[in-house]
Design an enzyme around this catalytic site. Structure first.
Site, PDB file in Angstrom:
ATOM      1  N   THR A 131      38.371  49.111  35.930  1.00  0.00           N
ATOM      2  CA  THR A 131      37.934  48.520  35.448  1.00  0.00           C
ATOM      3  C   THR A 131      37.043  48.099  35.086  1.00  0.00           C
ATOM      4  O   THR A 131      36.085  48.435  36.206  1.00  0.00           O
ATOM      5  CB  THR A 131      39.661  47.513  34.975  1.00  0.00           C
ATOM      6  OG1 THR A 131      38.457  46.509  34.664  1.00  0.00           O
ATOM      7  CG2 THR A 131      39.329  46.638  36.756  1.00  0.00           C
ATOM      8  N   ASN A 132      36.664  46.825  35.094  1.00  0.00           N
ATOM      9  CA  ASN A 132      35.248  46.137  35.669  1.00  0.00           C
ATOM     10  C   ASN A 132      35.772  44.860  35.799  1.00  0.00           C
ATOM     11  O   ASN A 132      36.385  44.131  35.667  1.00  0.00           O
ATOM     12  CB  ASN A 132      33.843  46.598  34.634  1.00  0.00           C
ATOM     13  CG  ASN A 132      34.464  46.299  33.242  1.00  0.00           C
ATOM     14  OD1 ASN A 132      34.860  44.616  32.763  1.00  0.00           O
ATOM     15  ND2 ASN A 132      35.070  47.023  32.652  1.00  0.00           N
TER      16      ASN A 132
END
Ligand code: CTP
Length: 403
Positions: free
Chosen positions: A211-212
């Protein structure tokens, strides 16, 4: 943060419940949002809170008596009814709800409610048995049929000690209801605006994801700004720490593929889409069914495949497409090339290296680029105001007939 509450005349009708103290907090939040808050207190409410408490917060006179010769407002109670953009009965007792249903006007609040043309919101607070009583239920139904909006009550522990439905809704929820109500006939009424938010999660196995750092704040702020102007706002969001905004339809997704399906579906009848989500460019070719064990090797690599470009893949000429370009270098040149390659109407260029802009902040500094080569450098502002600016530029581009 200025919202559609700014400059509005909001009347709070406070009735006799132990939850009265929460109305002081609401009055404070509305005043901070630059609304003009008038408070009408019933006799019952005065047993719990003093008019002075409200006056000290709103810096305006508080009305308690229809016939108070000292009060400019009481003498002409119709003035309060007429100047209100919305009237919120908070907390509303079973007794006041019953009086409203019957059209009684025996105090300053019920008189004002009978005289007003403004939208009315009722936030009940009472014992669960009182709320469940067929008489109260019938009164609520009658008022809803007449166009009154009910906010709550919420479930939880009540002053009586009972656990049940009867708690006053919390201020953030009520603020959302007030903003939605005030926005109802706004300049985006009849428009459907789809906004994506958050960082996608690409599963590696049942416990791990790629993810980020996207917090979702920018997308949520745009959706709220659209709602505040009367749009039917849909937020396609990955899991975030943010509360679901009232009056915005939430579609929950996790991966880029989920998001693509949801966006494609929601955009079929939408006027505009704003892709504020940080969509992963890569995902594992396949997610393992079971947790991957550490094993003996000191190295591990995951095979990745490209995710589809969601906004570039949207078909249909009638949809206004707005993208974000989160860049750490060559901001404008990169944004411009994405505007063209993805077939967008607008792109919001966003320098993610600035400390007061980008991920997780409440403010942002962006440049809005359009297809005609126009470029608008906005100063640092709240993400909500960035949303307002984006919507101002989207509005003249609508190509679909209004609903
Ligand atoms: N976007 C999208 N689908 C993707 C990737 C991005 O719809 N698979 C959207 C984003 O939501 C954003 C815009 O495209 O509105 C630009 O995203 P960005 O990450 O800046 O660009 P990329 O195309 O991913 O290019 P790069 O990562 O190489 O900068």
């Amino acid at each position: 943060m200025p919202t559609n509450l700014e400059g509005k005349h909001i009347t709070l009708g406070v009735t006799g419940s132990i939850a009265c103290y929460k109305a002081i907090d609401l009055a404070s939040k509305l005043t901070q949002a630059k609304a003009n808050v008038d408070v009408a207190l019933t006799r019952g409410a005065e047993n719990f809170v003093s008019p002075l408490a409200f006056a000290a917060i709103t810096h305006r006179p508080v009305v308690t008596d229809v016939f108070d010769p000292q009060s400019e407002l009481s003498i002409d109670h119709v003035a309060l009814a007429e100047r209100s953009d919305v009237i919120v009965v908070v907390p509303a007792t079973a007794h006041t709800i019953a009086k409203m249903a019957q059209g009684l006007a025996d105090d300053v609040l019920t008189t004002t409610l009978l005289a007003t043309q403004a939208p009315v919101i009722v936030a009940p607070a009472m014992d669960a048995h009182m709320f469940d009583h067929p008489a109260t239920q019938a009164n609520v139904k009658m008022l809803v049929e007449r166009g009154v909006t009910f906010a709550g009550p919420a479930s939880g522990r009540l002053a009586s000690g009972l656990i049940g439905k009867g708690r006053l809704v919390e201020a953030p929820e009520l603020l959302g209801v007030i903003r939605t109500t005030l926005g109802r006939d706004g300049d985006l009424a009849g428009r459907k605006i789809v906004v994506s938010a958050g960082g996608t999660e690409e599963a590696i196995d049942p416990v791990r994801v790629i993810t980020n750092h996207s917090s979702g704040k920018m997308g949520y702020a745009i959706a709220e700004a659209a709602r505040d102007r009367g749009a039917s706002a849909v937020l396609v969001s990955t899991p975030t720490a943010l509360p679901a905004p009232h009056g915005v339809r939430m579609v929950k997704v996790r991966s880029a593929l989920d998001m693509r399906d949801a966006i494609n579906h929601e955009c079929q009848d939408a006027d505009a889409v704003v892709m504020a989500a940080a969509v992963a460019d890569w995902r594992p070719v396949s997610a393992a069914d079971q947790k991957i064990k550490k094993g003996a090797s000191n190295e591990w690599s995951i095979e990745l495949t490209k995710t589809p470009d969601i906004i570039a893949g949207l078909i249909g000429d009638s949809l206004v497409k707005v993208g974000f370009a989160a860049e750490s270098q060559d901001l404008i040149a990169n944004a411009q090339s994405k505007l063209v390659s993805k077939g967008l109407d607008l792109i919001i260029a966003n320098d993610i290296t600035a400390v007061d802009a980008g991920f997780a902040t409440d403010t942002n500094r962006v440049t809005i680029l359009d297809r005609e080569g126009g470029s608008d450098d906005l100063p640092l502002m709240s993400k909500y105001d960035v949303g307002v600016n984006i919507l101002d530029r989207v509005k003249p581009l609508f190509r679909r007939e209004k609903l």
